[in-house]
Design an enzyme around this catalytic site. Structure first.
Site, PDB file in Angstrom:
ATOM      1  N   HIS A 247      30.675  39.867  39.994  1.00  0.00           N
ATOM      2  CA  HIS A 247      32.053  39.303  39.360  1.00  0.00           C
ATOM      3  C   HIS A 247      33.285  39.773  40.120  1.00  0.00           C
ATOM      4  O   HIS A 247      33.244  40.747  40.680  1.00  0.00           O
ATOM      5  CB  HIS A 247      31.974  39.766  37.903  1.00  0.00           C
ATOM      6  CG  HIS A 247      32.970  39.183  36.952  1.00  0.00           C
ATOM      7  ND1 HIS A 247      34.193  39.235  37.034  1.00  0.00           N
ATOM      8  CD2 HIS A 247      32.455  38.021  36.083  1.00  0.00           C
ATOM      9  CE1 HIS A 247      34.794  38.075  35.999  1.00  0.00           C
ATOM     10  NE2 HIS A 247      33.601  37.527  35.446  1.00  0.00           N
ATOM     11  N   GLU A 306      25.882  36.058  32.878  1.00  0.00           N
ATOM     12  CA  GLU A 306      24.623  35.106  32.857  1.00  0.00           C
ATOM     13  C   GLU A 306      23.294  35.222  32.748  1.00  0.00           C
ATOM     14  O   GLU A 306      22.569  34.501  32.435  1.00  0.00           O
ATOM     15  CB  GLU A 306      25.063  34.046  34.238  1.00  0.00           C
ATOM     16  CG  GLU A 306      26.518  33.438  34.285  1.00  0.00           C
ATOM     17  CD  GLU A 306      26.558  32.338  33.337  1.00  0.00           C
ATOM     18  OE1 GLU A 306      26.360  32.385  32.205  1.00  0.00           O
ATOM     19  OE2 GLU A 306      27.326  31.391  33.916  1.00  0.00           O
TER      20      GLU A 306
HETATM   21  N1  ACO Z   1      24.092  38.741  45.126  1.00  0.00           N
HETATM   22  C1  ACO Z   1      24.086  39.106  46.241  1.00  0.00           C
HETATM   23  N2  ACO Z   1      25.189  39.355  47.043  1.00  0.00           N
HETATM   24  C2  ACO Z   1      26.445  39.124  46.357  1.00  0.00           C
HETATM   25  C3  ACO Z   1      26.386  38.870  45.013  1.00  0.00           C
HETATM   26  C4  ACO Z   1      25.152  38.551  44.381  1.00  0.00           C
HETATM   27  N3  ACO Z   1      25.034  38.167  43.187  1.00  0.00           N
HETATM   28  N4  ACO Z   1      27.541  38.996  44.456  1.00  0.00           N
HETATM   29  C5  ACO Z   1      28.552  39.071  45.392  1.00  0.00           C
HETATM   30  N5  ACO Z   1      27.752  39.483  46.485  1.00  0.00           N
HETATM   31  C6  ACO Z   1      27.974  39.732  47.843  1.00  0.00           C
HETATM   32  C7  ACO Z   1      28.797  38.936  48.694  1.00  0.00           C
HETATM   33  O1  ACO Z   1      28.099  37.932  49.207  1.00  0.00           O
HETATM   34  C8  ACO Z   1      29.848  39.509  49.261  1.00  0.00           C
HETATM   35  O2  ACO Z   1      29.143  40.025  50.587  1.00  0.00           O
HETATM   36  P1  ACO Z   1      29.644  40.135  52.084  1.00  0.00           P
HETATM   37  O3  ACO Z   1      30.798  41.083  51.745  1.00  0.00           O
HETATM   38  O4  ACO Z   1      28.639  40.698  53.027  1.00  0.00           O
HETATM   39  O5  ACO Z   1      30.145  38.734  52.249  1.00  0.00           O
HETATM   40  C9  ACO Z   1      29.949  41.017  48.549  1.00  0.00           C
HETATM   41  O6  ACO Z   1      28.839  41.027  47.648  1.00  0.00           O
HETATM   42  C10 ACO Z   1      31.371  40.931  47.733  1.00  0.00           C
HETATM   43  O7  ACO Z   1      31.304  39.869  47.002  1.00  0.00           O
HETATM   44  P2  ACO Z   1      32.537  39.619  45.983  1.00  0.00           P
HETATM   45  O8  ACO Z   1      33.667  39.362  46.736  1.00  0.00           O
HETATM   46  O9  ACO Z   1      32.521  40.601  44.914  1.00  0.00           O
HETATM   47  O10 ACO Z   1      32.157  38.269  45.354  1.00  0.00           O
HETATM   48  P3  ACO Z   1      33.329  37.201  44.848  1.00  0.00           P
HETATM   49  O11 ACO Z   1      34.150  37.863  44.031  1.00  0.00           O
HETATM   50  O12 ACO Z   1      33.528  36.138  45.829  1.00  0.00           O
HETATM   51  O13 ACO Z   1      32.138  36.039  43.882  1.00  0.00           O
HETATM   52  C11 ACO Z   1      30.563  35.717  42.230  1.00  0.00           C
HETATM   53  C12 ACO Z   1      32.073  36.513  42.617  1.00  0.00           C
HETATM   54  C13 ACO Z   1      30.715  34.168  42.471  1.00  0.00           C
HETATM   55  C14 ACO Z   1      30.309  35.948  40.709  1.00  0.00           C
HETATM   56  C15 ACO Z   1      29.469  36.323  42.946  1.00  0.00           C
HETATM   57  O14 ACO Z   1      29.205  37.806  42.473  1.00  0.00           O
HETATM   58  C16 ACO Z   1      28.215  35.486  42.766  1.00  0.00           C
HETATM   59  O15 ACO Z   1      27.778  34.644  43.553  1.00  0.00           O
HETATM   60  N6  ACO Z   1      27.290  36.051  41.847  1.00  0.00           N
HETATM   61  C17 ACO Z   1      26.077  35.089  41.692  1.00  0.00           C
HETATM   62  C18 ACO Z   1      26.330  34.017  40.943  1.00  0.00           C
HETATM   63  C19 ACO Z   1      26.690  34.137  39.458  1.00  0.00           C
HETATM   64  O16 ACO Z   1      26.098  35.078  38.888  1.00  0.00           O
HETATM   65  N7  ACO Z   1      27.540  33.751  38.860  1.00  0.00           N
HETATM   66  C20 ACO Z   1      28.130  33.608  37.572  1.00  0.00           C
HETATM   67  C21 ACO Z   1      29.287  34.537  37.417  1.00  0.00           C
HETATM   68  S1  ACO Z   1      29.963  34.873  35.766  1.00  0.00           S
HETATM   69  C22 ACO Z   1      30.698  33.468  35.428  1.00  0.00           C
HETATM   70  O17 ACO Z   1      31.454  32.735  36.237  1.00  0.00           O
HETATM   71  C23 ACO Z   1      30.803  33.057  33.877  1.00  0.00           C
END
Ligand code: ACO
Length: 362
Positions: A247, A306
């Site tokens: 998140h 989710e």
């Molecule tokens: N699985 C694997 N890797 C992840 C995940 C995940 N679920 N979430 C974050 N990461 C990774 C990113 O790729 C990033 O890696 P990097 O630094 O090597 O590029 C690192 O962890 C940091 O990510 P964040 O900066 O924390 O992610 P961001 O804030 O941009 O995105 C998001 C948040 C979109 C929710 C992300 O965690 C994600 O894609 N989760 C999966 C999809 C999901 O569950 N969506 C629902 C969200 S809740 C809602 O909106 C109601």
């Protein structure tokens, strides 16, 4: 001005009295109430009125009845659900039908917009599976009628209560992507329907409200608890994200995940079918958290709303293709409150970009 923040992380773009997301403590406050104070204690209609208080004039004393009448009113648009529209995913058909509603800034428009995702998604899902749309029953509550319009039969009280708890849980959540999109459009004074359509469109993506469908695919792919680690490792090796985890704001577990897990467990106590699914989801959750901690030690990635949304909506027998529609049915009340708040006190939202393209050739 040349500062740029990728994804606007940490940028404050609005002041709001509607909700606060405390990402460090894992707390969600809605107009002064904690999530626990609202879920199962107030109905979706009551929390909608709570959010709208002060932003829409002449709130009805009986908002359940007013919303029921709005469902009946928007049902006439379902006639536009022809074969070509019904061939689309329910979310896209729902979005197209919402776009048929006129713009406005008043209570009547707001009620129609809350009614719309429920009525249109149910009709689209039924037509897509070969059935006929079912007209709303204005005499019953919103959650009860949603289940009735999807199924063609009244749902049990436990199921209605579970869906109502879900709609309250997701009703508002600070400046998430869809709410921001709705506020941007509202800030141009385009009207509530336009603002809600912006919110709907932003919600669709899997990084936001589109995640629960892929969560089901993940659970189906894993198949059995003992296979979780292997499957998840392979997904990450392919470069996939694990749906239902991570998140932008929460650095600890999303409080909505616990609320929805409790609701799903209660439902499982009554109708044991989802029990096996719950055990599988718990195994996937434990494995995913361990692997994400190993692979991304610098970023605390926890369970988001989710994972258990998917489980709960599956237990309520919604088709996976309609999960994001059900999310929109709850969040729409929050978009409307934010749109009205933006118009009441905010300026046009118009940030800047940093030009990094070629300069004029000399
Ligand atoms: N699985 C694997 N890797 C992840 C995940 C995940 N679920 N979430 C974050 N990461 C990774 C990113 O790729 C990033 O890696 P990097 O630094 O090597 O590029 C690192 O962890 C940091 O990510 P964040 O900066 O924390 O992610 P961001 O804030 O941009 O995105 C998001 C948040 C979109 C929710 C992300 O965690 C994600 O894609 N989760 C999966 C999809 C999901 O569950 N969506 C629902 C969200 S809740 C809602 O909106 C109601």
């Amino acid at each position: 001005m040349s500062e740029w923040t990728d994804g606007l992380e940490g940028v404050v773009a609005a002041r709001t009295v509607l909700s606060e997301v405390d990402g460090e403590a894992g707390r969600l406050l809605i107009r002064g109430y904690s999530l626990d104070d609202l879920v199962r204690r107030r109905s979706f209609e009551q929390v909608t009125a709570l959010l709208w208080e002060g932003f829409l004039d002449n709130l009805p004393r009986d908002i359940i009845a007013a919303l029921g009448l709005a469902r009946r009113e928007v049902f006439s648009e379902v006639m536009a659900l022809d074969a070509s529209l019904a061939a689309h995913e329910p979310f896209e058909a729902m979005r197209a039908l919402i776009a048929r509603l006129g713009d406005g800034d008043d209570l009547a428009t707001a009620l129609r917009l809350v009614a719309a995702p429920a009525v249109f998604a149910a009709a689209a899902a039924r037509v897509r599976s070969g059935g006929a749309p079912i007209a709303p029953d204005p005499a019953i509550g919103h959650a009860a009628d949603i289940l009735r319009m999807f199924r063609g039969a009244r749902a049990s009280e436990a199921e209605v209560s579970a869906l109502d708890a879900y709609l309250v849980t997701v009703i508002d959540h600070g400046l998430n992507a869809s709410t921001f999109a709705a506020r941007v459009v509202a800030s141009t004074r385009a009207g509530l329907t336009s603002a809600v359509l912006a919110g709907v469109s932003a919600l669709k993506g899997p990084l936001h409200g589109g995640a629960p469908g892929p969560v089901i695919e993940m659970l189906d792919g894993v198949g059995a608890p003992e296979k979780a680690r292997l499957w998840l490792e392979a997904a990450l090796d392919r470069g996939d994200r694990l749906m239902g985890f991570g998140h932008r704001v929460y650095r600890v577990r999303d409080p909505r995940a616990d609320a929805l897990k409790a609701v799903t467990r209660e439902l499982a106590d009554i109708a044991p079918a989802p029990l096996g699914r719950l055990a599988l989801a718990e195994a996937v959750e434990a494995a995913a958290l361990a692997i994400l901690a190993e692979r991304k030690p610098g970023r605390s990635l926890a369970t988001n709303v989710e994972l258990y949304t998917a489980l709960l909506l599956e237990a309520l027998a919604f088709p996976a293709a309609a999960f994001t529609c059900v999310f929109a049915m709850g969040r729409v009340a929050g978009w409307i409150a934010h749109a009205r708040e933006q118009v009441a006190g905010g300026r046009l939202i118009r940030p800047q970009s940093v030009y990094v393209g070629p300069r004029l050739a000399a």
